[in-house]
Design a protein around this motif. Structure first.
Motif, PDB file in Angstrom:
ATOM      1  N   GLU A 122      26.688  19.981   9.419  1.00  0.00           N
ATOM      2  CA  GLU A 122      26.570  19.744   7.987  1.00  0.00           C
ATOM      3  C   GLU A 122      26.323  21.062   7.245  1.00  0.00           C
ATOM      4  N   GLN A 123      25.357  21.867   7.738  1.00  0.00           N
ATOM      5  CA  GLN A 123      25.053  23.151   7.100  1.00  0.00           C
ATOM      6  C   GLN A 123      26.233  24.112   7.221  1.00  0.00           C
ATOM      7  N   PHE A 124      26.938  23.987   8.335  1.00  0.00           N
ATOM      8  CA  PHE A 124      28.132  24.793   8.563  1.00  0.00           C
ATOM      9  C   PHE A 124      29.141  24.554   7.448  1.00  0.00           C
ATOM     10  N   GLY A 125      29.461  23.289   7.273  1.00  0.00           N
ATOM     11  CA  GLY A 125      30.430  22.921   6.232  1.00  0.00           C
ATOM     12  C   GLY A 125      29.959  23.369   4.868  1.00  0.00           C
ATOM     13  N   ARG A 126      28.656  23.204   4.619  1.00  0.00           N
ATOM     14  CA  ARG A 126      28.106  23.557   3.307  1.00  0.00           C
ATOM     15  C   ARG A 126      28.225  25.069   3.065  1.00  0.00           C
ATOM     16  N   SER A 127      27.913  25.837   4.122  1.00  0.00           N
ATOM     17  CA  SER A 127      28.010  27.302   3.987  1.00  0.00           C
ATOM     18  C   SER A 127      29.390  27.707   3.495  1.00  0.00           C
ATOM     19  N   PHE A 128      30.420  27.160   4.144  1.00  0.00           N
ATOM     20  CA  PHE A 128      31.777  27.562   3.788  1.00  0.00           C
ATOM     21  C   PHE A 128      32.195  26.988   2.432  1.00  0.00           C
ATOM     22  N   LEU A 129      31.757  25.755   2.183  1.00  0.00           N
ATOM     23  CA  LEU A 129      32.096  25.144   0.896  1.00  0.00           C
ATOM     24  C   LEU A 129      31.499  25.969  -0.254  1.00  0.00           C
ATOM     25  N   TYR A 130      30.189  26.263  -0.154  1.00  0.00           N
ATOM     26  CA  TYR A 130      29.521  27.043  -1.203  1.00  0.00           C
ATOM     27  C   TYR A 130      30.165  28.425  -1.345  1.00  0.00           C
ATOM     28  N   ALA A 131      30.437  29.040  -0.190  1.00  0.00           N
ATOM     29  CA  ALA A 131      31.000  30.393  -0.224  1.00  0.00           C
ATOM     30  C   ALA A 131      32.364  30.383  -0.899  1.00  0.00           C
ATOM     31  N   ILE A 132      33.159  29.342  -0.592  1.00  0.00           N
ATOM     32  CA  ILE A 132      34.496  29.277  -1.198  1.00  0.00           C
ATOM     33  C   ILE A 132      34.386  29.057  -2.710  1.00  0.00           C
ATOM     34  N   ILE A 133      33.496  28.108  -3.098  1.00  0.00           N
ATOM     35  CA  ILE A 133      33.350  27.847  -4.542  1.00  0.00           C
ATOM     36  C   ILE A 133      32.867  29.109  -5.258  1.00  0.00           C
ATOM     37  N   ALA A 134      31.857  29.753  -4.671  1.00  0.00           N
ATOM     38  CA  ALA A 134      31.309  30.961  -5.307  1.00  0.00           C
ATOM     39  C   ALA A 134      32.378  32.043  -5.411  1.00  0.00           C
ATOM     40  N   THR A 135      33.217  32.177  -4.357  1.00  0.00           N
ATOM     41  CA  THR A 135      34.263  33.197  -4.372  1.00  0.00           C
ATOM     42  C   THR A 135      35.285  32.906  -5.469  1.00  0.00           C
ATOM     43  N   VAL A 136      35.684  31.641  -5.559  1.00  0.00           N
ATOM     44  CA  VAL A 136      36.677  31.267  -6.569  1.00  0.00           C
ATOM     45  C   VAL A 136      36.115  31.500  -7.980  1.00  0.00           C
ATOM     46  N   LEU A 137      34.838  31.081  -8.171  1.00  0.00           N
ATOM     47  CA  LEU A 137      34.222  31.280  -9.488  1.00  0.00           C
ATOM     48  C   LEU A 137      34.117  32.766  -9.819  1.00  0.00           C
ATOM     49  N   ALA A 138      33.676  33.544  -8.828  1.00  0.00           N
ATOM     50  CA  ALA A 138      33.528  34.988  -9.051  1.00  0.00           C
ATOM     51  C   ALA A 138      34.885  35.608  -9.409  1.00  0.00           C
ATOM     52  N   LEU A 139      35.935  35.157  -8.724  1.00  0.00           N
ATOM     53  CA  LEU A 139      37.276  35.684  -9.006  1.00  0.00           C
ATOM     54  C   LEU A 139      37.686  35.328 -10.435  1.00  0.00           C
ATOM     55  N   ALA A 140      37.399  34.066 -10.812  1.00  0.00           N
ATOM     56  CA  ALA A 140      37.786  33.609 -12.147  1.00  0.00           C
ATOM     57  C   ALA A 140      37.058  34.397 -13.237  1.00  0.00           C
ATOM     58  N   ILE A 141      35.808  34.779 -12.948  1.00  0.00           N
ATOM     59  CA  ILE A 141      35.049  35.544 -13.953  1.00  0.00           C
ATOM     60  C   ILE A 141      35.436  37.023 -13.901  1.00  0.00           C
ATOM     61  N   ALA A 142      35.581  37.547 -12.675  1.00  0.00           N
ATOM     62  CA  ALA A 142      35.756  38.993 -12.516  1.00  0.00           C
ATOM     63  C   ALA A 142      37.151  39.471 -12.899  1.00  0.00           C
ATOM     64  N   TYR A 143      38.167  38.639 -12.702  1.00  0.00           N
ATOM     65  CA  TYR A 143      39.529  39.126 -12.975  1.00  0.00           C
ATOM     66  C   TYR A 143      39.725  39.495 -14.456  1.00  0.00           C
ATOM     67  N   PRO A 144      39.410  38.558 -15.358  1.00  0.00           N
ATOM     68  CA  PRO A 144      39.560  38.939 -16.777  1.00  0.00           C
ATOM     69  C   PRO A 144      38.674  40.135 -17.151  1.00  0.00           C
ATOM     70  N   LEU A 145      37.479  40.156 -16.564  1.00  0.00           N
ATOM     71  CA  LEU A 145      36.552  41.251 -16.840  1.00  0.00           C
ATOM     72  C   LEU A 145      37.150  42.589 -16.397  1.00  0.00           C
ATOM     73  N   ALA A 146      37.624  42.627 -15.141  1.00  0.00           N
ATOM     74  CA  ALA A 146      38.198  43.866 -14.610  1.00  0.00           C
ATOM     75  C   ALA A 146      39.443  44.261 -15.399  1.00  0.00           C
ATOM     76  N   TYR A 147      40.242  43.276 -15.780  1.00  0.00           N
ATOM     77  CA  TYR A 147      41.463  43.535 -16.552  1.00  0.00           C
ATOM     78  C   TYR A 147      41.107  44.163 -17.899  1.00  0.00           C
ATOM     79  N   ALA A 148      40.105  43.576 -18.541  1.00  0.00           N
ATOM     80  CA  ALA A 148      39.694  44.083 -19.852  1.00  0.00           C
ATOM     81  C   ALA A 148      39.145  45.496 -19.736  1.00  0.00           C
ATOM     82  N   ILE A 149      38.336  45.742 -18.693  1.00  0.00           N
ATOM     83  CA  ILE A 149      37.773  47.093 -18.536  1.00  0.00           C
ATOM     84  C   ILE A 149      38.895  48.096 -18.287  1.00  0.00           C
ATOM     85  N   ALA A 150      39.859  47.714 -17.458  1.00  0.00           N
ATOM     86  CA  ALA A 150      40.923  48.652 -17.090  1.00  0.00           C
ATOM     87  C   ALA A 150      41.871  48.923 -18.253  1.00  0.00           C
TER      88      ALA A 150
END
Lengths: 282, 382
Positions: free
Chosen positions: A64-92
């Motif tokens: 259960e914790q195994f699945g949760r680790s990967f689920l959380y990590a994937i969600i966090a990665t996707v969210l971070a990408l969604a926030i960081a891409y426009p940010l990095a684009y704007a800075i560049a």
């Protein structure tokens, strides 16, 4: 002769460091993972019995914790990408003379402790913070809903903590794109969206791959966010390993879990890199 | 609407086009018609507004004022991707992640053309690089990238092809070769080419019509020969080739000719080559139009006496002389080396003569150094 030896001499400190602090502990961990408890012995006394079913037991017990680790990590990665891409684009592309200032701001959180920042999130999301009352008054969450000690808080904490690791490689990659190739794309009948899909995104793929790996890998093994912002039902594998090792003093299970986690991350990352087409990475 | 603009064909018409950045006016009230099918060059030094004009035609900059029409269609505010216009960028701007084939097919695919192979192969043959289809841009030399950039644009058969200093990054020999090829390709495909350059030789080799730009405005427009033989301003006279400009006063009329007094010596020039507005003028003569003769040799046409050879440089096809005149000005004279030796020596006392029809007259209040101070090799456009 001396010239040939120089590179090896230069490599020596690095090798020495890796050997002492990575290879040796790994070997030690591997040995521990197949040990069993000495019958009648004290807490923490284990002997080598090459019991490989330790792995199976550890996995089944904590899947259960195994699945949760990967689920959380994937969600966090996707969210971070969604926030960081426009940010990095704007800075560049759009920041102009504020480029360096904005980059410093991205890195600025590193000047305070990781732990402190995570605890700060507890206050931000707490009853006295401004987020919960605002959301309640807007009717987005009900009066009884809280945000602390939830999976939401854990994922938010992870997203926040790993955001710079996503932003910096993305920025490096986007900043290298010649803006004239984007103009050329528009000139060749591609509208904004098509230009993004056909030119900007492919050219920034090295940054996307690097950023997602730098976020996903540590996120999958993270336990601080779950420990501070979560509850017993949001435990991740990192928390299990921590408690097995330090609280229950069950070294073999902790070691077996560590190896399983490492293997799972390796497999996922390999598949991901294959899929993402890494010929563009070099 | 989108469909209409992308199908637009015909002459390109710029009307009172202006582009300002804060206090700086890059393009100043520029009006211009470029006929369909012509090879048109915008010529000028860095910062004269030629690249800004080109970018407004491409849709990459929005005009502050004025309009752009293609045929009957107003494209002033049309997005770049909705204009039937393609650009060959100064640094080529090829897509580094795509193969040469996909680079060229890019425009066709965006317009929904399914079968692109035939068109791409054809244009690759036109630029003589069919064997490079599967390579990536970074594996190509500068000259090859230049041709691919051209192929990527002309494959779309645009109403208008814009070339922004397309040969600037190539070495001299390759540049010469590409000038001839570009001209040939333009005739072959029959598209309107608008070419921006700071290189007067490049403009003269390729273009049917040249517009010389200065400080956001068109200084003079015409065929290469018209601009060279009959410049209207000192700027044009100096920017296209070299000119000897001699201060004088218009002293009389003789049929179709004007009589001009140059420091006491009278010369004649055709009335239709005078751009003076009053009696004060600068007489202009190109260095290769002059003939040098020793004092006792009889000469025809206009003559200036009392010259002394100050400097001789032998450069193969011609010999260049600096001749000091009695009023202190040094004139430049290029003589063909017909007989293989430089017949005049430093210190010789000589007369200078030329045919009156080779003379042009500028306004007397001109700045004679205009256009000659600019560094034509300076490529910094931004």
């Amino acid at each position: 002769m001396g010239k040939i030896r120089t590179p090896y001499l230069l490599l020596l400190p690095g090798f020495g460091f890796l050997f002492t602090f990575f290879i040796l502990p790994i070997i030690n961990l591997a040995q521990t993972s197949t040990q069993t408890r000495v019958s009648g012995g004290d807490t923490g006394q284990y002997e080598q019995t090459l019991r490989f079913t330790n792995y199976l037991d550890a996995f089944v017990e904590n899947k259960e914790q195994f699945g949760r680790s990967f689920l959380y990590a994937i969600i966090a990665t996707v969210l971070a990408l969604a926030i960081a891409y426009p940010l990095a684009y704007a800075i560049a592309f759009k920041a102009g003379k504020y480029k360096n200032l904005l980059l410093v701001l991205v890195v600025a959180p590193f000047f305070t402790s990781f732990l402190l920042r995570t605890i700060a999130w507890k206050q931000i999301l707490g009853e006295e913070g401004f987020v919960v009352p605002t959301l309640r008054s807007l009717g987005i969450i009900s009066e009884s809903t809280t945000l602390t000690s939830t999976s939401f808080a854990v994922v938010m904490g992870m997203t926040y903590n790993f955001l710079p690791f996503m932003t910096l490689p993305l920025f490096a990659s986007i900043d290298r794109i010649d803006p004239r190739t984007l103009e050329a794309s528009g000139d060749l009948y591609a509208n904004g969206l098509t230009t993004f899909r056909r030119v900007t995104l492919p050219l920034s793929m090295p940054g996307v791959v690097a950023g997602t790996l730098l976020t996903f890998i540590p996120a999958a093994g993270d336990y601080v966010n779950a420990a501070i912002l979560g509850n017993p039902n949001t435990k991740m594998l990192g928390n299990v390993i921590e408690s097995r090792y330090f609280k229950i003093v069950d070294y073999p299970t902790a070691a077996a879990l560590s190896f399983t986690l490492m293997a799972a991350i390796l497999i996922l990352v390999t598949l991901y890199i294959r899929k993402a087409g890494t010929e563009e990475l070099v | 609407m989108v469909k209409a603009s992308i199908e637009a064909r015909g002459d390109l018409r710029l009307t009172r086009l202006t582009k300002s950045y804060g206090d700086f006016t890059a393009v100043d009230d520029l009006s211009l018609t470029i006929p369909k099918g012509s090879f048109f060059a915008l010529l000028g030094p860095s910062g004269c507004g030629k690249t800004t004009t080109l970018r407004m035609i491409a849709g990459l900059e929005e005009p502050t004022a004025g309009s752009i029409h293609l045929g009957e269609t107003d494209i002033t505010t049309t997005k770049p991707y909705q204009r039937p216009i393609n650009t060959v960028f100064q640094n080529y701007a090829l897509f580094p992640h795509l193969t040469i084939f996909e680079n060229i097919a890019f425009g066709l695919r965006r317009r929904g053309q399914k079968d692109v192979k035939e068109a791409v192969d054809k244009v690759l043959n036109l630029v003589e690089l069919p064997h490079l289809a599967e390579r990536k841009p970074t594996q190509l030399s500068g000259g090859q990238q230049q041709r691919i950039a051209l192929a990527r644009a002309i494959v779309n058969r645009p109403a208008l092809l814009l070339l922004d200093e397309p040969l600037g990054a190539l070495d001299l020999k390759l540049r010469r070769q590409m000038q001839i090829e570009l001209k040939w390709i333009q005739k072959e495909v029959g598209l309107t080419f608008v070419h921006v350059t700071h290189d007067q030789e490049e403009a003269m080799t390729m273009a049917d019509t040249i517009a010389v730009m200065n400080e956001g405005q068109i200084e003079q427009m015409g065929s290469p020969a018209e601009l060279y033989d009959n410049p209207e301003t000192a700027y044009v006279a100096n920017f296209l080739g070299q000119s000897n400009l001699i201060k004088g006063t218009i002293s009389g009329n003789d049929g179709d000719s004007l009589i001009v007094d140059l420091y006491g010596q009278k010369i004649a020039l055709p009335k239709n080559r005078s751009h003076a507005i009053d009696n004060s003028t600068y007489a202009g003569i190109r260095p290769e139009k002059f003939r040098i003769s020793l004092l006792e040799t009889p000469v025809h046409g206009n003559v200036l006496t009392g010259g002394r050879i100050e400097d001789v440089s032998y450069i193969g096809v011609s010999t260049q002389y600096q001749v000091e005149m009695p009023w202190g000005q040094e004139l430049m004279v290029f003589e063909q080396n017909d007989d293989g030796v430089a017949p005049f020596n430093k210190g010789d006392a000589v007369n200078i003569s030329w045919a009156p029809t080779f003379t042009f007259a500028l306004r007397g209040d001109e700045d004679v150094t205009a256009g000659s101070e600019v560094e034509p090799e300076d490529l910094d456009e931004e």
